[in-house]
Scaffold this active site. Structure first.
Site, PDB file in Angstrom:
ATOM      1  N   LYS B  76     147.044  74.801  31.479  1.00  0.00           N
ATOM      2  CA  LYS B  76     145.755  74.488  32.111  1.00  0.00           C
ATOM      3  C   LYS B  76     145.307  73.120  31.610  1.00  0.00           C
ATOM      4  CE  LYS B  76     141.222  76.798  32.577  1.00  0.00           C
ATOM      5  NZ  LYS B  76     140.473  78.024  32.195  1.00  0.00           N
ATOM      6  N   SER B 145     138.689  80.490  35.978  1.00  0.00           N
ATOM      7  CA  SER B 145     138.913  79.077  36.099  1.00  0.00           C
ATOM      8  C   SER B 145     140.388  78.660  35.970  1.00  0.00           C
ATOM      9  CB  SER B 145     138.114  78.347  35.002  1.00  0.00           C
ATOM     10  OG  SER B 145     138.531  78.770  33.717  1.00  0.00           O
ATOM     11  N   SER B 169     138.120  84.088  32.962  1.00  0.00           N
ATOM     12  CA  SER B 169     138.962  83.045  33.542  1.00  0.00           C
ATOM     13  C   SER B 169     140.467  83.220  33.427  1.00  0.00           C
ATOM     14  CB  SER B 169     138.589  81.692  32.939  1.00  0.00           C
ATOM     15  OG  SER B 169     137.348  81.282  33.412  1.00  0.00           O
TER      16      SER B 169
END
Lengths: 62, 449
Positions: B76, B145, B169
């Site tokens: 990420k 996310s 997330s």
């Protein structure tokens, strides 16, 4: 020993939040962000009406 | 011989170690896969093809016997990577190039992993949706996310990726994309070199396709780090051994009354009950448990802490560059700036009680069982979905894992979520692996199978 539940109202909290927000970001803020302010007031009232036991310290790093 | 992009971390590393799979061939296969599907799915911010192949060649010259030998991993885009942009998909960090790797990235490399690239996140790992698309149906959100990380793993662009969880997330996008998501205990994996959302909630997350792979990545990264004030000094067991030690039918606590089932659609309720019944039929002991009273304020407490800490981190930038933030993140920061300090501290105190109560509940069984999300991924690209089923566990710092458990009538993945007491990841993963095998699913998005 348990804390006494405070008498805090949603309306008073929302009014206080609205005043603070308008002082920071101008008078138009509360009209544009009413949902946000209501949500914040909701969180504050819920927490204030569920106070922890007196001996409880904050969590921070768990 | 299966296509390389279908390999699990476990199988790929084994093949690399035994000389059956060359890291350069494997990396090239995944890079080709990314070339084919990236235009549709938009999972990546940065791919440095030359660096990936160079790293793979180095692995071949100095064969690694590590747990993740020659296995490419996505990160990420909030994890610091020395010399490679770490943008948090934001305008504020658009040109930020860290000088060092995050501790967990260093540990992955030490285990033999190859960094494949930086995956798209929602802006600063919060709630303004990213452009990533759900491989099961591009009209539905992939969640967030950790959107790019989840999409990349689900579509076979990589066998594993790192995410993070401050609310929901990691485990929510795992459920929406039909893969396995692990949120370890708070403090289990160092957050040093990870762009923060909220210091006292942020947890490094793992996105993979099998529970065993989750254990492998956890093993590679877990352990104390003096650079992270939230890092736990808890001993790190051998999680693969722990899974073996907990390989029998688990004792599961089904959280059927109240919060989770009340918020679920009828389809999700029925699905979760059917999954629990199937697990019971296979030998698991399933008992219904009630949530503690402190659960009623858990989500509010999580939101207060997240927004206040998020506002504190961003205040320096936000004073002069508020217009460069997405609308949801901006609203979160503004709310955080308005919350009274006493309310924040009361939330931290309530959270300590909540953690105590949930730990006591979790210790009654091997794992608590509940639906992973209230509904399958919404048909709405303007949302990342509902984190209500993850936020309480993140707030309490307890470990959770999501596994896929079937499809909705609309053909979207559904998942079940397990939670355990702090630092009981071995028991948690053992129970989840047993359930994964009992359900016996092989879920891949049809258009990207």
């Amino acid at each position: 020993m348990t804390d006494r539940t405070p008498d805090i109202s949603f309306e008073e909290t929302l009014e206080s939040m609205t005043r603070q927000a308008e002082a920071r970001w101008g008078e138009g803020y509360s009209a544009e962000h009413q949902d946000l302010l209501e949500l914040a007031a909701h969180y504050i009232v819920n927490v204030a009406n569920s106070l922890p036991e007196t001996e409880t310290e904050p969590g921070f790093y768990q | 011989m299966p296509e390389a992009y279908t390999l699990s971390v476990s199988d790929a590393a084994e093949q690399v170690r035994s000389g059956q799979l060359a890291p350069t061939d494997y990396a090239n296969a995944l890079l080709d896969r990314i070339d084919s599907h990236e235009p549709d799915l938009q999972a990546w911010v940065t791919i440095d093809r030359e660096a990936v192949i160079s790293d793979a060649r180095q692995r071949e010259q100095e064969p690694s016997q590590g747990l993740m030998a020659g296995v490419p991993v996505g990160l990420k885009d909030i994890f610091y990577t020395a010399g490679m942009k770490t943008t948090a998909c934001s305008r504020i960090y658009a040109d930020f190039v860290p000088e060092y790797d995050a501790t967990c990235v260093t540990r992955l490399k030490e285990a033999g992993a190859i960094i494949l690239g930086k995956a798209i996140t929602t802006e600063f790992a919060t709630s303004d949706p990213s452009p990533s698309r759900n491989p099961w149906n591009r009209e539905h959100t992939p969640g967030g996310s950790s959107s790019g990380s989840s999409v990349a793993v689900a579509s076979g662009m990589c066998p594993a990726a790192l995410g993070s969880q401050t609310g929901g997330s990691t485990c929510r996008p795992a459920a929406y994309n039909g893969i396995v998501g692990l949120k370890p205990t708070y403090g289990r994996i160092s957050r040093f070199g990870v762009v923060p959302v909220s210091w006292s909630l942020d947890t490094v997350g793992i996105l993979v396709r099998t529970v065993t792979d989750a254990a492998i990545l956890l093993q590679a990264m877990a352990g104390y780090d003096a650079n992270d004030p939230g890092s736990a000094e808890e001993p790190v067991p051998n999680f693969l051994d722990e899974i073996g030690r907990h390989s029998g039918p688990p004792r599961l606590g089904l959280l059927k009354t109240g919060y989770f089932f009340d918020r679920s659609t009828p389809e999700v309720r029925q699905h979760t009950e059917a999954a629990a019944a199937q697990l019971a039929q296979a030998g698991a002991v399933v008992e219904e448990l009630d949530l503690p009273d402190s659960f009623t304020t858990a989500s509010d407490v999580q939101r207060i802490i997240m927004n206040v800490e998020c506002a504190a981190f961003h205040e320096k930038f936000f004073r002069h560059r508020a217009d460069e933030y997405g609308p949801r993140l901006r609203a979160n920061i503004e709310m955080g700036l308005l919350i009274p300090s006493v309310t924040y501290l009361q939330a931290q105190r309530l959270r300590r009680e909540f953690r105590r109560d949930l730990t006591a509940l979790a210790e009654r069984v091997d794992a608590l069982l509940m639906p992973a999300t209230p509904a399958p991924a919404p048909k709405d690209l303007n949302t990342t979905g509902d984190a209500a089923f993850q936020a309480p566990w993140t707030s309490a710092g307890l470990p959770t894992v999501v596994i896929p458990s079937g499809l909705s009538e609309s053909g979207l993945p559904l998942g079940i979520q397990f939670a355990a007491s702090p630092f009981a990841e071995g028991r948690l993963l053992g129970a989840a692996r047993w359930c994964e095998q009992a359900l016996g699913l092989d879920m891949r998005p049809p258009a990207y199978a």
